[in-house]
Design a protein around this motif. Structure first.
Motif, PDB file in Angstrom:
ATOM      1  N   GLU A  59       0.837  -1.200   0.000  1.00 45.69           N
ATOM      2  CA  GLU A  59       0.000   0.000   0.000  1.00 45.69           C
ATOM      3  C   GLU A  59       0.869   1.245   0.000  1.00 45.69           C
ATOM      4  O   GLU A  59       1.831   1.329   0.768  1.00 45.69           O
ATOM      5  N   ILE A  60       0.523   2.197  -0.849  1.00 45.24           N
ATOM      6  CA  ILE A  60       1.197   3.496  -0.801  1.00 45.24           C
ATOM      7  C   ILE A  60       0.425   4.382   0.156  1.00 45.24           C
ATOM      8  O   ILE A  60      -0.792   4.545   0.033  1.00 45.24           O
ATOM      9  N   ARG A  61       1.132   4.892   1.142  1.00 43.33           N
ATOM     10  CA  ARG A  61       0.511   5.685   2.202  1.00 43.33           C
ATOM     11  C   ARG A  61       1.220   7.027   2.340  1.00 43.33           C
ATOM     12  O   ARG A  61       2.388   7.161   1.980  1.00 43.33           O
ATOM     13  N   SER A  62       0.518   7.945   2.972  1.00 44.97           N
ATOM     14  CA  SER A  62       1.127   9.201   3.441  1.00 44.97           C
ATOM     15  C   SER A  62       1.933   9.922   2.362  1.00 44.97           C
ATOM     16  O   SER A  62       3.024  10.428   2.626  1.00 44.97           O
ATOM     17  N   LEU A  63       1.385   9.956   1.157  1.00 52.40           N
ATOM     18  CA  LEU A  63       2.047  10.693   0.072  1.00 52.40           C
ATOM     19  C   LEU A  63       1.717  12.174   0.217  1.00 52.40           C
ATOM     20  O   LEU A  63       0.539  12.550   0.223  1.00 52.40           O
ATOM     21  N   ALA A  64       2.749  12.987   0.331  1.00 50.04           N
ATOM     22  CA  ALA A  64       2.517  14.431   0.482  1.00 50.04           C
ATOM     23  C   ALA A  64       3.686  15.209  -0.102  1.00 50.04           C
ATOM     24  O   ALA A  64       4.852  14.850   0.110  1.00 50.04           O
ATOM     25  N   VAL A  65       3.368  16.254  -0.828  1.00 48.82           N
ATOM     26  CA  VAL A  65       4.382  17.160  -1.373  1.00 48.82           C
ATOM     27  C   VAL A  65       4.036  18.570  -0.888  1.00 48.82           C
ATOM     28  O   VAL A  65       2.866  19.002  -0.986  1.00 48.82           O
ATOM     29  N   ASP A  66       5.028  19.247  -0.362  1.00 45.20           N
ATOM     30  CA  ASP A  66       4.845  20.607   0.148  1.00 45.20           C
ATOM     31  C   ASP A  66       4.087  21.469  -0.873  1.00 45.20           C
ATOM     32  O   ASP A  66       4.382  21.416  -2.077  1.00 45.20           O
ATOM     33  N   GLY A  67       3.142  22.242  -0.378  1.00 46.16           N
ATOM     34  CA  GLY A  67       2.283  23.022  -1.266  1.00 46.16           C
ATOM     35  C   GLY A  67       3.036  23.925  -2.225  1.00 46.16           C
ATOM     36  O   GLY A  67       2.581  24.150  -3.350  1.00 46.16           O
ATOM     37  N   SER A  68       4.196  24.431  -1.797  1.00 48.33           N
ATOM     38  CA  SER A  68       4.958  25.342  -2.657  1.00 48.33           C
ATOM     39  C   SER A  68       5.762  24.603  -3.720  1.00 48.33           C
ATOM     40  O   SER A  68       6.378  25.237  -4.581  1.00 48.33           O
ATOM     41  N   ARG A  69       5.785  23.244  -3.631  1.00 51.82           N
ATOM     42  CA  ARG A  69       6.599  22.465  -4.576  1.00 51.82           C
ATOM     43  C   ARG A  69       5.775  21.474  -5.399  1.00 51.82           C
ATOM     44  O   ARG A  69       6.334  20.537  -5.971  1.00 51.82           O
TER      45      ARG A  69
END
Ligand SMILES: CC(C)(COP(=O)(O)OP(=O)(O)OC[C@H]1O[C@@H](n2cnc3c(N)ncnc32)[C@H](O)[C@@H]1OP(=O)(O)O)[C@@H](O)C(=O)NCCC(=O)NCCS
Length: 159
Positions: free
Chosen positions: A66-76
């Motif tokens: 499972e791919i979890r907790s994918l997050a990219v900073d809003g400015s990037r």
């Protein structure tokens, strides 16, 4: 931009990145303890001493990750970093011998672009729903389930 396995020093920033989005209802929140305990699942992208993206591959069963907790900073965002993080997770699944990875997400269009296809939730093992108790929206789930086949590595004919 390099994707690397997360280290202990990354955790406070990963925690903030994930939970800032979770507070907006974009993804599941994660406690510090959950991140530390599953740290070996996580990849990060760092830039200038900051964690600007993270994602985790969690092994659920003999044939499923499972791919979890994918997050990219809003400015990037929209620089390709989310796609790179997904590929790092898929590559790790391949190296582990997992034939399929899935995700539960409110961003199905993004995951479709990464080669995932919608899957009937009923086809996923019950075991994965244990996570749902951490979701503030439980039991009114608004996430989409998507899955991607992972091709096995080509055996080395010279070995
Ligand atoms: C979803 C998220 C990880 C995408 O990260 P990103 O770095 O902006 O994504 P990328 O730049 O790698 O985008 C890859 C492709 O997906 C597209 N895309 C990005 N976000 C999208 C979205 N929300 N919906 C549809 N397509 C999207 C991009 O346009 C790009 O398309 P292209 O290859 O045709 O140019 C990021 O928006 C994010 O962190 N969102 C908040 C947290 C979240 O919702 N995480 C998912 C939880 S499962």
């Amino acid at each position: 931009m390099n994707v690397v396995k997360a280290s202990i020093q990354d955790v406070p920033q990963m925690h903030k990145l994930i939970n800032d989005f979770a507070n907006r209802g974009d993804m599941l929140p994660r406690a510090l303890s959950q991140i530390y305990e599953n740290l070996r699942d996580y990849f990060v992208i760092r830039h200038g001493g900051s964690v600007i993206g993270c994602a985790a591959l969690h092994v659920n069963w003999m044939d499923l990750g499972e791919i979890r907790s994918l997050a990219v900073d809003g400015s990037r965002q929209h620089e390709g970093l989310g796609g790179v993080l997904v590929e790092a997770c898929v590559e790790e699944a391949r190296s582990l011998g997992l034939p399929r990875v899935f995700c539960l997400t409110r961003q199905p269009a993004f995951f479709s672009k990464q080669g995932f296809v919608p899957v009937d939730r009923a086809q996923l093992p019950h075991k994965i729903w244990a996570e749902c108790y951490y979701c503030p929206k439980f039991p009114d789930c608004d996430e989409f389930a998507l899955i991607r086949e992972v091709q096995a590595p080509v055996p080395d004919a010279t070995a």
